[in-house]
Design an enzyme around this catalytic site. Structure first.
Site, mmCIF file in Angstrom:
data_model
loop_
_atom_site.group_PDB
_atom_site.id
_atom_site.type_symbol
_atom_site.label_atom_id
_atom_site.label_comp_id
_atom_site.label_asym_id
_atom_site.label_seq_id
_atom_site.Cartn_x
_atom_site.Cartn_y
_atom_site.Cartn_z
ATOM 1 C CG ASP A 1 -2.158 0.788 1.130
ATOM 2 O OD1 ASP A 1 -2.271 1.563 0.169
ATOM 3 O OD2 ASP A 1 -3.028 0.679 2.020
ATOM 4 C CG ASP B 1 -9.398 2.362 -0.201
ATOM 5 O OD1 ASP B 1 -9.061 1.184 -0.387
ATOM 6 O OD2 ASP B 1 -8.691 3.183 0.396
HETATM 7 C C1 DGJ Z 1 -5.732 2.011 2.035
HETATM 8 C C2 DGJ Z 1 -6.149 0.780 1.295
HETATM 9 O O1 DGJ Z 1 -6.626 1.103 0.024
HETATM 10 C C3 DGJ Z 1 -7.177 0.036 2.115
HETATM 11 O O2 DGJ Z 1 -7.662 -1.078 1.406
HETATM 12 C C4 DGJ Z 1 -6.549 -0.374 3.404
HETATM 13 O O3 DGJ Z 1 -5.518 -1.270 3.159
HETATM 14 C C5 DGJ Z 1 -6.029 0.844 4.144
HETATM 15 N N1 DGJ Z 1 -5.170 1.632 3.305
HETATM 16 C C6 DGJ Z 1 -5.283 0.440 5.379
HETATM 17 O O4 DGJ Z 1 -4.701 1.496 6.021
#
Ligand code: DGJ
Length: 696
Positions: A448, A516
């Protein structure tokens, strides 16, 4: 690959199966674009002559043909893709041709007539795409200032009008497809955020305003770069369209040291006469055949804990979820953020990559073992490029972050960006990642990256612009090393969802966390934009809860599944709260997905309707004799007509039978009238239809 050279005209021709690309050297050794479009022979290409500028004047270029990589210097008034300043202040280049070779694609060598600068223009045909990049070399004894170093410029043939397609968006609203008239002047698409970005994506399509999803000429390019970038499209007053693009945004400069070589990322382009859908299918084939590390694999069904538990991650909770996920058919269980250091929210602990013993008293071992026992792979979330100021790492290495002297350090999501361009930082990251994977038997990492760059510099470093490039190269480098040392490891690229969706990251990861935003209604549009260049087999899509935690909207379970089944299906809901009926139905739909997965992930994709226009959308995948069509209709006004889309890419002379019902359809009828589906009511509705072509 096919490269031909006509010595008399000093013209090169590159050919794909369905297109041709030609350029030449003019009398002053400038590299001039000649042709990009339908197939031509070498002899035909030599007949294309440059037209004088329609309005000859001392305020314009004499000819209307465009450079392959424009430099400042001489009567050129467009956007310079290569802009350099030599130590004595000269800011113009005059090339002399220094030969070419075809050992690895085509490389045309140039050297400045006076200054110690050499350039190589690289071309390589890969499937239907032409890959291009540029290499610069300082052969002198003084630094050269690089003001802009694009990978390539692209030029369209003259047409009556022009339209540009690209995507714009934001966090949780990625990949919004835009198709707009190209204004006269300069249009810049860019990211200044250090990642390819949610806001724009480094690809575009150009057409003359008449192309449709199924017909018409489309020219498209995509930059393989995961950092900040810029593409400037120029529609000149003479009606010519050129665009130049590469890494770094405006104002970022680099110093090319004596003896140093500077290589730009690949900028790939393709041409099709088969409309936007045709362009997408060519990109998908290119990504599968030449970009993805393991295109032959099928992506597993992931269960990810993020939407279920947030940062509340502990062994009993994850074990509970793992048991239910396995029952539902998940093949890979991924523990998201919150398993390490003091990371119980987004304010602390990022950078301290040791297992939180309050949450996992015996380490991750028991959870990994149980997940494996349940028959699933084990995956873990990491965010290696970041640090919370409230962390042991930052207390030990406050100098490891991107920063500028006498300037504040802007935190976003309470975190700072580690300066991966420093070898010691990238090495630290590689080492803990390597240990983590090796010690815990980890099968999958979700990598990430959750904030844009600010104060992107390195105090005391006189060439700070480099951090933009070095950071990305180092991230790519750590990923490459990890993969080489752990050949079975699979990696998901994530940057707060789809903030780093590009061909550069896809060359070293296996899929992308699309967004997300897991609301199935929004996902239809996001996936439509994503699919313009990238195939379904890299588009991760979870089914989550209803109401959706982000948007608060409710959607039927089947609808959520059918939308996610158009990509790499995963589960991301709070499964402990699902009813027994919901879990049973989810398990059935996961099992069904596994049956259709080869067709979706490896098949040829057809977008049957545009979600910006129609409440009823459908995507169709074809692999050999198998066809899958996924319909999704969002709630719509009562009584308004809704068009059932026709199918594409089928054999009109063949008979197709519907798997499950046995209904029989003629290919010709499906192509002319579509499937006779009935979606009742005016609310959300969906359907999945599987067809199989009958042997003749
Ligand atoms: C952003 C990601 O896109 C989410 O799926 C998740 O992993 C969060 N970060 C966790 O902090």
């Amino acid at each position: 690959m096919s490269v031909e050279f006509d010595v008399d005209h000093r013209l090169w021709l590159l050919r794909t199966r369905e297109s041709a690309y030609a350029f030449r050297l003019d009398e002053a050794d400038r590299v001039r674009h000649v042709h990009w479009g339908p197939p031509l022979t070498l002899e035909q290409a030599t007949q294309i002559t440059p037209l004088p500028n329609p309005v000859g004047s001392s305020f314009d270029e004499p000819f209307d043909d465009r450079p392959e990589l424009a430099t400042e210097g001489g009567a050129f008034f467009g956007v310079a893709g290569l802009s350099v300043r030599f130590a004595d202040g000269t800011q113009a280049v005059e090339w002399a041709y220094a030969g070419h070779d075809t050992q690895d694609g085509l490389c045309v060598r140039l050297r400045d007539r006076h200054y110690p600068l050499e350039a190589e223009l690289h071309y390589r045909v890969r499937g239907e795409a032409v890959e291009r990049h540029t290499v610069l070399r300082n052969t002198g004894t003084e630094p050269i200032c690089l003001l802009r170093t694009d990978s390539a410029a692209w030029t369209l043939p003259r047409r009556g009008d022009y339209r540009i397609s690209h995507t714009a968006g934001a966090w949780s609203a990625e990949a919004g497809l835009l198709r707009e008239n190209l204004p006269t002047g300069e249009t810049t698409l860019t990211s200044r955020r250090g990642v390819s970005s949610h806001q724009a994506n480094p690809w575009l399509m150009l057409d003359d305003g008449t192309a449709t999803e199924t017909r018409g000429e489309v020219w498209s390019t995509a930059l393989a770069w995961s950092g900040s970038w810029r593409i400037t499209v120029e529609r000149s007053h003479t009606g010519r369209v050129t665009w130049t693009g590469g890494f770094g945004h405006e104002g970022v400069q680099w110093r090319l040291e004596p003896g140093e070589t500077w290589e730009t990322p690949v900028f790939a382009g393709l041409y099709t006469a088969d409309g936007f859908g045709g362009a997408s299918r060519k990109w998908h084939a290119y990504v599968r055949d030449f970009v993805q590390p393991h295109p032959e694999e099928l992506r597993p069904v992931v269960y990810n804990s993020w939407e279920a538990t947030g940062w509340d991650v502990d062994e009993p909770g994850q074990l509970r979820l793992a048991a239910i996920a396995a029952e539902a058919g998940a093949e890979l269980f991924v523990v998201d953020d919150g398993w390490f250091g003091a990371r119980t929210g987004d304010t602390a602990g990022l950078g301290d990559w040791t297992v939180n013993r309050d949450r996992f008293p015996a380490g991750l071992g028991p959870l990994v073992a149980e997940v494996h026992r349940l028959g699933m792979g084990f995956g873990l979330w990491v965010e290696p490029e970041m640090v919370n100021p409230d962390s042991e790492l930052y207390r030990q290495h406050p100098d490891w972050v991107l920063a500028m002297a006498h300037r504040g350090r802007t935190t976003l999501r309470n975190q700072l960006v580690l300066d991966f361009g420093r070898p010691e930082v990238a090495d630290w990251a590689y080492k803990w990642l390597h240990r983590l994977v090796a010690d815990h038997g980890i099968d999958y990492l979700k990598w990430d990256m959750n904030r844009a760059f600010t104060e992107a510099g390195r105090p005391g470093d006189g060439d700070p612009g480099r951090v933009w490039v070095e950071h990305v190269r180092a991230v790519h480098g750590v990923l490459d090393r990890l993969r080489a040392d752990h050949p079975a490891l699979r990696i998901q690229a994530c940057a707060g969802g789809g903030g780093r969706t590009d061909l550069g990251i896809l060359a070293r990861t296996d899929e992308i966390w699309t967004s997300d935003n897991t609301d199935a209604f929004d996902r239809v549009k996001i996936q439509h934009g994503f699919s313009q260049v990238l195939p379904a087999g890299v588009m991760a899509a979870w089914v989550t809860d209803s109401p959706n935690p982000l948007t608060g909207r409710e959607a039927p379970l089947e609808f959520r599944f059918h939308v996610a089944m158009a990509g790499v299906l995963g589960l991301g809901g709070a499964l402990t709260k699902w009813t027994a009926d919901e879990l049973r139905r989810a398990a059935e739909l996961v099992a069904l997905y596994k049956e259709i997965r080869p067709v979706v992930q490896h098949g040829t994709a057809y977008r049957l309707a545009d979600p910006a226009v129609s409440p009823l959308t459908a995507v169709q995948y074809v692999l050999g004799d198998d066809v899958v069509v996924l319909f999704a209709r969002r709630p719509h006004d009562h009584g308004r007509p809704i068009v059932t889309p026709v199918l594409q890419g089928l054999d009109p002379a063949a008979i197709y039978h519907e798997v499950g019902t046995g209904a029989v359809h003629h290919g010709a009828v499906l192509l002319a009238h579509g499937l006779p589906i009935t979606l009742t009511g005016d609310g959300a509705a969906s359907a999945l239809v599987r067809l199989r072509r009958e042997p003749r």
